[in-house]
Design a protein around this motif. Structure first.
Motif, PDB file in Angstrom:
ATOM      1  N   GLY A  88       0.798  -1.220   0.000  1.00 22.51           N
ATOM      2  CA  GLY A  88       0.000   0.000   0.000  1.00 22.51           C
ATOM      3  C   GLY A  88       0.828   1.266   0.000  1.00 22.51           C
ATOM      4  O   GLY A  88       0.343   2.320  -0.357  1.00 22.51           O
ATOM      5  N   LEU A  89       2.089   1.182   0.424  1.00 22.04           N
ATOM      6  CA  LEU A  89       2.957   2.356   0.427  1.00 22.04           C
ATOM      7  C   LEU A  89       4.364   1.894   0.079  1.00 22.04           C
ATOM      8  O   LEU A  89       5.213   1.723   0.939  1.00 22.04           O
ATOM      9  N   PRO A  90       4.611   1.651  -1.215  1.00 21.28           N
ATOM     10  CA  PRO A  90       5.917   1.140  -1.612  1.00 21.28           C
ATOM     11  C   PRO A  90       7.030   2.081  -1.185  1.00 21.28           C
ATOM     12  O   PRO A  90       6.892   3.296  -1.241  1.00 21.28           O
ATOM     13  N   GLY A  91       8.142   1.498  -0.781  1.00 18.69           N
ATOM     14  CA  GLY A  91       9.279   2.316  -0.395  1.00 18.69           C
ATOM     15  C   GLY A  91      10.562   1.535  -0.555  1.00 18.69           C
ATOM     16  O   GLY A  91      10.556   0.316  -0.646  1.00 18.69           O
ATOM     17  N   ILE A  92      11.660   2.251  -0.592  1.00 13.39           N
ATOM     18  CA  ILE A  92      12.970   1.628  -0.725  1.00 13.39           C
ATOM     19  C   ILE A  92      13.869   2.200   0.343  1.00 13.39           C
ATOM     20  O   ILE A  92      13.888   3.404   0.575  1.00 13.39           O
ATOM     21  N   ASN A 141       2.748   5.717  -6.825  1.00 11.31           N
ATOM     22  CA  ASN A 141       2.384   5.939  -8.230  1.00 11.31           C
ATOM     23  C   ASN A 141       3.581   5.989  -9.173  1.00 11.31           C
ATOM     24  O   ASN A 141       3.398   6.161 -10.382  1.00 11.31           O
ATOM     25  N   VAL A 142       4.810   5.834  -8.650  1.00  9.96           N
ATOM     26  CA  VAL A 142       5.980   5.836  -9.538  1.00  9.96           C
ATOM     27  C   VAL A 142       6.799   4.558  -9.429  1.00  9.96           C
ATOM     28  O   VAL A 142       7.825   4.423 -10.105  1.00  9.96           O
ATOM     29  N   VAL A 154      12.249   5.474 -13.669  1.00  7.32           N
ATOM     30  CA  VAL A 154      12.901   6.741 -13.315  1.00  7.32           C
ATOM     31  C   VAL A 154      13.755   6.518 -12.066  1.00  7.32           C
ATOM     32  O   VAL A 154      13.242   6.086 -11.026  1.00  7.32           O
ATOM     33  N   ASP A 155      15.054   6.792 -12.171  1.00  7.07           N
ATOM     34  CA  ASP A 155      15.952   6.602 -11.030  1.00  7.07           C
ATOM     35  C   ASP A 155      15.460   7.377  -9.817  1.00  7.07           C
ATOM     36  O   ASP A 155      15.008   8.525  -9.935  1.00  7.07           O
ATOM     37  N   GLY A 212      17.536   2.112  -9.418  1.00  7.54           N
ATOM     38  CA  GLY A 212      17.084   2.177 -10.800  1.00  7.54           C
ATOM     39  C   GLY A 212      15.577   2.160 -10.982  1.00  7.54           C
ATOM     40  O   GLY A 212      15.066   2.694 -11.962  1.00  7.54           O
ATOM     41  N   ASN A 213      14.839   1.503 -10.061  1.00  6.08           N
ATOM     42  CA  ASN A 213      13.372   1.519 -10.103  1.00  6.08           C
ATOM     43  C   ASN A 213      12.833   0.993 -11.428  1.00  6.08           C
ATOM     44  O   ASN A 213      11.875   1.526 -11.989  1.00  6.08           O
ATOM     45  N   ASP A 214      13.438  -0.089 -11.931  1.00  5.10           N
ATOM     46  CA  ASP A 214      13.076  -0.593 -13.255  1.00  5.10           C
ATOM     47  C   ASP A 214      12.014  -1.686 -13.246  1.00  5.10           C
ATOM     48  O   ASP A 214      11.636  -2.178 -14.307  1.00  5.10           O
ATOM     49  N   ALA A 215      11.548  -2.094 -12.062  1.00  2.00           N
ATOM     50  CA  ALA A 215      10.551  -3.169 -12.012  1.00  2.00           C
ATOM     51  C   ALA A 215       9.615  -2.958 -10.828  1.00  2.00           C
ATOM     52  O   ALA A 215       9.979  -2.319  -9.837  1.00  2.00           O
ATOM     53  N   ILE A 216       8.413  -3.494 -10.945  1.00  2.00           N
ATOM     54  CA  ILE A 216       7.483  -3.507  -9.818  1.00  2.00           C
ATOM     55  C   ILE A 216       7.848  -4.710  -8.956  1.00  2.00           C
ATOM     56  O   ILE A 216       7.801  -5.854  -9.421  1.00  2.00           O
ATOM     57  N   ILE A 217       8.227  -4.451  -7.724  1.00  2.00           N
ATOM     58  CA  ILE A 217       8.721  -5.516  -6.852  1.00  2.00           C
ATOM     59  C   ILE A 217       7.666  -5.912  -5.831  1.00  2.00           C
ATOM     60  O   ILE A 217       6.782  -5.124  -5.484  1.00  2.00           O
TER      61      ILE A 217
END
Length: 220
Positions: A10-14, A84-85, A90-91, A199-204
């Protein structure tokens, strides 16, 4: 350096946690005042020094006879990715913690959010020898559930306040395994500031992803 990426339902984060690795200097040698990114230091007892992130030094700065020492502080590099991103390629810029000043002369060399890295290989002579700075990483960051993210999704740029030329520890991307970051000539102090990004290149999948990167300075 420990890497940790968290994606919450519900609240993706890295989130990336960086463990500071510091090799103690065995001896000291005086040098002149300077704040450039590569400086010649005086000859002295053979010694190798590596600081990644926070570090400790006793007796003043190195150019005043100070002695760097081991430091076990764990620094953190993190980013919160809006839902939403996530995975839009987008890095995502990361923000690091840790001391920004050089142990060479106390100069504020890095900007807020960067990770300071410095190293030297000192010899009692001017023999033509160099040390090799390497990073060893796994091929993936892995969650408790077994999901993975390629370690190549983590990269960095390199800079330093007041610098205009090439950095001694340049920009790069983790590749998995052992990779060479720089070759450093004997009797030189080298320092750079790294800005990490994801890199944020995939939905994890939701979860916390971990990996450990070990920096080493190998000498002849």
């Amino acid at each position: 350096m420990d890497l940790r990426l968290s994606r919450l339902p519900g609240l993706p984060g890295i989130r990336i946690a960086s463990r500071v690795l510091l090799l103690p200097v065995l001896a000291t040698a005086g040098i002149g005042d300077a704040c450039a990114y590569t400086i010649t230091i005086g000859t002295g007892t053979k010694a190798a020094y590596l600081r990644v992130g926070d570090g400790s030094i006793s007796g003043g700065n190195y150019n005043a006879g100070g002695t760097p020492a081991a430091n076990t502080t764990v620094n953190l590099v993190s980013v919160a990715v809006p839902a939403n991103v996530v995975g839009n390629t987008v890095d995502q810029a990361m923000t690091g913690t840790g001391r920004l000043t050089s142990d060479l002369d106390g100069f504020v060399f890095c900007s807020a959010g960067q990770v300071y890295i410095s190293a030297f290989f000192r010899l009692p002579t001017t023999a033509n020898q160099s040390a090799t700075l390497r990073a060893t990483s796994p091929t993936t960051l892995t969650s408790a559930g077994g999901d993975t993210i390629p370690i190549s999704q983590i990269s960095w740029t390199s800079s330093g306040i007041g610098d205009t030329g090439a950095q001694p520890i340049p920009a790069g991307t983790f590749t998995g395994g052992t990779q060479t970051l720089a070759t450093l000539l004997r009797n030189t102090w080298n320092e750079s500031c790294h800005t990490f990004r994801y890199g944020n290149d995939a939905i994890i999948a939701a979860g916390t992803y971990n990996a450990r990167v070990t920096y080493t300075l190998a000498t002849p």
